[in-house]
Design a protein around this motif. Structure first.
Motif, PDB file in Angstrom:
ATOM      1  N   GLU A  90      12.510  -4.746  -6.096  1.00 53.56           N
ATOM      2  CA  GLU A  90      11.110  -5.118  -5.872  1.00 53.56           C
ATOM      3  C   GLU A  90      10.184  -3.911  -5.976  1.00 53.56           C
ATOM      4  OE1 GLU A  90      12.917  -4.648  -1.669  1.00 53.56           O
ATOM      5  OE2 GLU A  90      13.560  -5.321  -3.649  1.00 53.56           O
ATOM      6  N   TYR A 142       8.135 -10.921  -0.499  1.00 56.39           N
ATOM      7  CA  TYR A 142       9.310 -11.078   0.357  1.00 56.39           C
ATOM      8  C   TYR A 142       9.265 -12.462   1.012  1.00 56.39           C
ATOM      9  CZ  TYR A 142      10.477  -6.040   0.308  1.00 56.39           C
ATOM     10  OH  TYR A 142      10.851  -4.767  -0.061  1.00 56.39           O
ATOM     11  N   VAL A 165       4.991  -7.116  -0.915  1.00 61.95           N
ATOM     12  CA  VAL A 165       5.607  -5.787  -0.936  1.00 61.95           C
ATOM     13  C   VAL A 165       4.520  -4.728  -1.157  1.00 61.95           C
ATOM     14  CG1 VAL A 165       7.293  -4.319  -2.111  1.00 61.95           C
ATOM     15  CG2 VAL A 165       7.728  -6.796  -1.877  1.00 61.95           C
ATOM     16  N   PRO A 167      11.478   0.018  -2.025  1.00 62.49           N
ATOM     17  CA  PRO A 167      12.409   0.248  -0.918  1.00 62.49           C
ATOM     18  C   PRO A 167      12.785   1.720  -0.804  1.00 62.49           C
ATOM     19  CG  PRO A 167      13.132  -1.588  -2.293  1.00 62.49           C
ATOM     20  CD  PRO A 167      12.007  -0.923  -3.018  1.00 62.49           C
ATOM     21  N   ARG A 212      11.801  -1.028   4.091  1.00 61.86           N
ATOM     22  CA  ARG A 212      10.870  -1.829   3.299  1.00 61.86           C
ATOM     23  C   ARG A 212       9.547  -1.973   4.039  1.00 61.86           C
ATOM     24  NH1 ARG A 212      16.006  -4.114   2.045  1.00 61.86           N
ATOM     25  NH2 ARG A 212      16.237  -4.339  -0.221  1.00 61.86           N
ATOM     26  N   ARG A 213       8.458  -2.135   3.269  1.00 63.64           N
ATOM     27  CA  ARG A 213       7.132  -2.315   3.847  1.00 63.64           C
ATOM     28  C   ARG A 213       6.481  -3.536   3.207  1.00 63.64           C
ATOM     29  NH1 ARG A 213       5.418   2.110   6.816  1.00 63.64           N
ATOM     30  NH2 ARG A 213       3.362   1.116   6.954  1.00 63.64           N
ATOM     31  N   THR A 259      13.927  -7.955   8.928  1.00 65.10           N
ATOM     32  CA  THR A 259      14.974  -7.647   7.947  1.00 65.10           C
ATOM     33  C   THR A 259      16.138  -8.624   8.070  1.00 65.10           C
ATOM     34  OG1 THR A 259      14.354  -5.306   7.949  1.00 65.10           O
ATOM     35  CG2 THR A 259      16.557  -5.857   7.155  1.00 65.10           C
TER      36      THR A 259
END
Length: 307
Positions: A245, A251, A266, A270, A276-277, A298
């Motif tokens: 991604e 997400y 996103v 990553p 991840r943000r 997560t």
């Protein structure tokens, strides 16, 4: 022209709310039910529990098309929001109820050749004349308007449903028809302008928004019509291998054995450790935030998709 079942109509207020039924509305909802639909007053009058009441299904923007399916004597209209795909509910669009006075009939003889303009500022107002009094306040990003002539002294005239004469707004609050193939980064940039907007269940505007509404509105601003709900958005987008991604992708989250219940955008590739943000309208925090995925998020991450 009068509204008629079986015919299309358009929204004549800045933001109209789509309800599960007329009987489901609460006393706190009164500002959203009037002929002017004061959404800002409605949002500011709710407490955090009322912000997530399940009586709200979605919202519709000024000029958005609906198919009228029923008109009640008490002033309510049952409609299908044809610009908000919802395949599991109705193949024609998102069904629900709204006050009939927030709609105006479509004139089948009216034609227009000018390409629409899209509101590109977070919130604006439509004025009776350049610099004159506001006639329609609270118009939000992503709203499409039909030009009524060239700009004049930094103001642009536009045709507005339910208004006999053109209204005006600042020309730099508008953008031309979006490109044919907008990028995910452009959609992310639109969504980032809604940081700190209050979370409203079913919300679809810069006054209040939910997680799938944020994704729908960001892409709508760019001319891409995504479904309204998160599980339908997953079905309409392309799955990626987690780790592939990039900013602007999506997400999706679901609990074991349950359907998708949450979506985020996103905001960064990553990290090496799998960090991840995302940007999302957060039910827990009751606003749009950008954050690293906490452990519980997560644990329910079921995929990344691309529009």
């Amino acid at each position: 022209m009068e509204l008629q079942p079986g015919r299309e109509a358009v929204v004549r207020v800045a933001v109209a709310t789509l309800w599960t039924s007329p009987e489901a509305v609460r006393p706190v909802d009164r500002p959203a039910l009037t002929a002017r639909a004061d959404i800002l007053a409605w949002v500011s009058g709710m407490n955090t529990d009322q912000q997530v009441g399940d009586c709200v299904l979605s919202q519709l923007l000024l000029g958005e098309r609906v198919l009228v399916s029923e008109l009640r004597p008490d002033g309510w209209a049952r409609v299908v929001a044809v610009e908000q795909p919802a395949a599991k509910l109705d193949p024609r669009g998102y069904p629900g109820w709204l006050p009939a006075e927030q709609l105006t009939a479509v004139d089948p003889t009216a034609t227009g050749t000018a390409p629409p303009l899209v509101v590109d500022t977070t919130v604006t107002g439509l004025h009776a004349a350049p610099g004159g009094p506001v006639v329609v306040p609270g118009v939000v990003v992503g709203t499409r308007l039909v030009p009524a002539g060239p700009a004049c002294d930094d103001w642009r005239p536009v045709h507005v449903p339910g208004q006999a004469t053109p209204l005006w707004l600042l020309d730099d609050h508008l953008a031309a028809t979006p490109p044919a193939t907008p990028s995910a980064e452009e959609a992310l940039a639109v969504a980032q302008r809604l940081l700190d907007v209050i979370y409203i269940w079913g919300g679809l505007s810069a006054h209040g928004i939910d997680c799938s509404g944020l994704v729908h509105l960001a892409w709508r601003r760019l001319g891409v019509l995504l479904p309204r709900d998160a599980d339908d958005q997953a079905a309409a987008t392309t799955p990626l291998t987690l780790g592939a991604e990039r900013p602007g992708d999506l997400y999706f989250f679901a609990r074991p054995g349950r359907k998708i219940h949450h979506i985020g955008i996103v905001t960064a590739p990553p990290g090496d450790g799998g960090e991840r943000r995302m940007l999302h309208a957060c039910y827990r925090r009751r606003r749009v935030i950008e954050e690293p995925l906490p452990a519980d998020r997560t644990a329910t991450l079921v995929g990344a998709h691309r529009v």
